[in-house]
Motif scaffolding. Sequence first.
Motif, PDB file in Angstrom:
ATOM      1  N   SER A 133       0.848  -1.193   0.000  1.00 34.07           N
ATOM      2  CA  SER A 133       0.000   0.000   0.000  1.00 34.07           C
ATOM      3  C   SER A 133       0.884   1.243   0.000  1.00 34.07           C
ATOM      4  CB  SER A 133      -0.903   0.018   1.240  1.00 34.07           C
ATOM      5  OG  SER A 133      -1.780  -1.096   1.235  1.00 34.07           O
ATOM      6  N   GLU A 134       0.481   2.237  -0.766  1.00 37.18           N
ATOM      7  CA  GLU A 134       1.247   3.479  -0.865  1.00 37.18           C
ATOM      8  C   GLU A 134       0.342   4.579  -1.406  1.00 37.18           C
ATOM      9  OE1 GLU A 134       5.302   5.179  -3.061  1.00 37.18           O
ATOM     10  OE2 GLU A 134       4.643   3.104  -3.369  1.00 37.18           O
ATOM     11  N   ASP A 135       0.428   5.767  -0.796  1.00 32.48           N
ATOM     12  CA  ASP A 135      -0.353   6.936  -1.224  1.00 32.48           C
ATOM     13  C   ASP A 135      -1.848   6.650  -1.256  1.00 32.48           C
ATOM     14  OD1 ASP A 135       2.019   8.358  -1.574  1.00 32.48           O
ATOM     15  OD2 ASP A 135       2.195   7.772  -3.687  1.00 32.48           O
ATOM     16  N   GLY A 136      -2.319   5.851  -0.321  1.00 38.66           N
ATOM     17  CA  GLY A 136      -3.736   5.539  -0.254  1.00 38.66           C
ATOM     18  C   GLY A 136      -4.203   4.543  -1.284  1.00 38.66           C
ATOM     19  N   LEU A 137      -3.276   3.883  -1.974  1.00 42.10           N
ATOM     20  CA  LEU A 137      -3.613   2.913  -3.010  1.00 42.10           C
ATOM     21  C   LEU A 137      -3.131   1.531  -2.616  1.00 42.10           C
ATOM     22  CD1 LEU A 137      -2.464   4.957  -6.139  1.00 42.10           C
ATOM     23  CD2 LEU A 137      -4.793   4.748  -5.261  1.00 42.10           C
ATOM     24  N   ALA A 138      -3.902   0.517  -3.004  1.00 43.81           N
ATOM     25  CA  ALA A 138      -3.479  -0.873  -2.864  1.00 43.81           C
ATOM     26  C   ALA A 138      -2.922  -1.316  -4.212  1.00 43.81           C
ATOM     27  CB  ALA A 138      -4.660  -1.747  -2.461  1.00 43.81           C
ATOM     28  N   ARG A 155       3.081  -2.323 -12.088  1.00 46.35           N
ATOM     29  CA  ARG A 155       2.331  -2.194 -10.839  1.00 46.35           C
ATOM     30  C   ARG A 155       1.085  -1.368 -11.093  1.00 46.35           C
ATOM     31  NH1 ARG A 155       4.616   0.669  -6.887  1.00 46.35           N
ATOM     32  NH2 ARG A 155       3.835  -0.603  -5.172  1.00 46.35           N
ATOM     33  N   ILE A 156      -0.041  -1.836 -10.548  1.00 49.51           N
ATOM     34  CA  ILE A 156      -1.333  -1.184 -10.750  1.00 49.51           C
ATOM     35  C   ILE A 156      -1.891  -0.792  -9.390  1.00 49.51           C
ATOM     36  CG2 ILE A 156      -3.672  -1.461 -11.641  1.00 49.51           C
ATOM     37  CD1 ILE A 156      -2.528  -3.531 -13.600  1.00 49.51           C
ATOM     38  N   GLY A 157      -2.173   0.507  -9.214  1.00 50.75           N
ATOM     39  CA  GLY A 157      -2.692   1.032  -7.956  1.00 50.75           C
ATOM     40  C   GLY A 157      -4.193   1.221  -8.021  1.00 50.75           C
ATOM     41  N   ILE A 158      -4.896   0.709  -7.021  1.00 52.23           N
ATOM     42  CA  ILE A 158      -6.363   0.713  -6.996  1.00 52.23           C
ATOM     43  C   ILE A 158      -6.852   1.385  -5.725  1.00 52.23           C
ATOM     44  CG2 ILE A 158      -8.422  -0.768  -6.894  1.00 52.23           C
ATOM     45  CD1 ILE A 158      -6.778  -2.850  -8.491  1.00 52.23           C
ATOM     46  N   ARG A 164      -6.306   3.643 -10.506  1.00 54.62           N
ATOM     47  CA  ARG A 164      -5.935   5.050 -10.365  1.00 54.62           C
ATOM     48  C   ARG A 164      -4.539   5.366 -10.898  1.00 54.62           C
ATOM     49  NH1 ARG A 164     -10.497   7.977  -9.551  1.00 54.62           N
ATOM     50  NH2 ARG A 164     -11.843   6.905  -8.058  1.00 54.62           N
ATOM     51  N   ARG A 165      -3.590   4.444 -10.728  1.00 58.62           N
ATOM     52  CA  ARG A 165      -2.229   4.704 -11.163  1.00 58.62           C
ATOM     53  C   ARG A 165      -1.608   3.440 -11.723  1.00 58.62           C
ATOM     54  NH1 ARG A 165       0.456   8.174  -6.157  1.00 58.62           N
ATOM     55  NH2 ARG A 165      -1.192   9.736  -6.013  1.00 58.62           N
TER      56      ARG A 165
END
Length: 213
Positions: A133-138, A155-158, A164-165
Amino acid sequence: MRAWILWLAALLPLAAGADSAADLAAARRLESALDGLAGFRAAFRQSVTDARGQVIERAEGTVALARPGRFRWDYRVPEQLIVSDGVTVWFHDIGLDQVTIRSAADTLQGTPAMLLSGDSDLRAEFSIGDGGSEDGLAWSRLTPRSGEGDFRELRIGIASGELRRMTLLDRLGQTTRLEFDRIERNPRFDNSTFSFTPPPGVDVVGRSPTAPP
């Protein structure tokens, strides 16, 4: 320019074997976010850093994607347009007044984007694990099983069930980061969204694979 290739891998339904409870949770989280996702429209910001962490490229614009294999990246900074109808890819460099035409199959070969066509087995292509987890993203981490591609890790941030990223680390140590906002899930697209005709007077390089010899 690379963003459209890197991002498309995230549009595939996911069913991945995991090696731990955390990896399994990451795979399921990504699967849930992508379940039923046939199209995507958003604004994006992109940056590329070199192996020393120095920013070497910045870009922003809007993106539209629809399965199978159609996409449109409108870059405002720098001003460029990249369009694919699933068969042909057009690169319009507005500053250079040039259009490059390529086969989508040849352009996407060996990239994450080739998975969008449905010709590849995601479980065979990637190892999927927990990215923390980083910057409010899993984050879910995808590592190619083959060492022949150009990238080492995707890497996919959700957050709140939405993509989201994305970050992609290539084999030269460069990292491409994409951040999306004003996201629309499964929007309706006009028929002209994924078609392109070179403007009169531009320098055209290459030809469509559907053009007669």
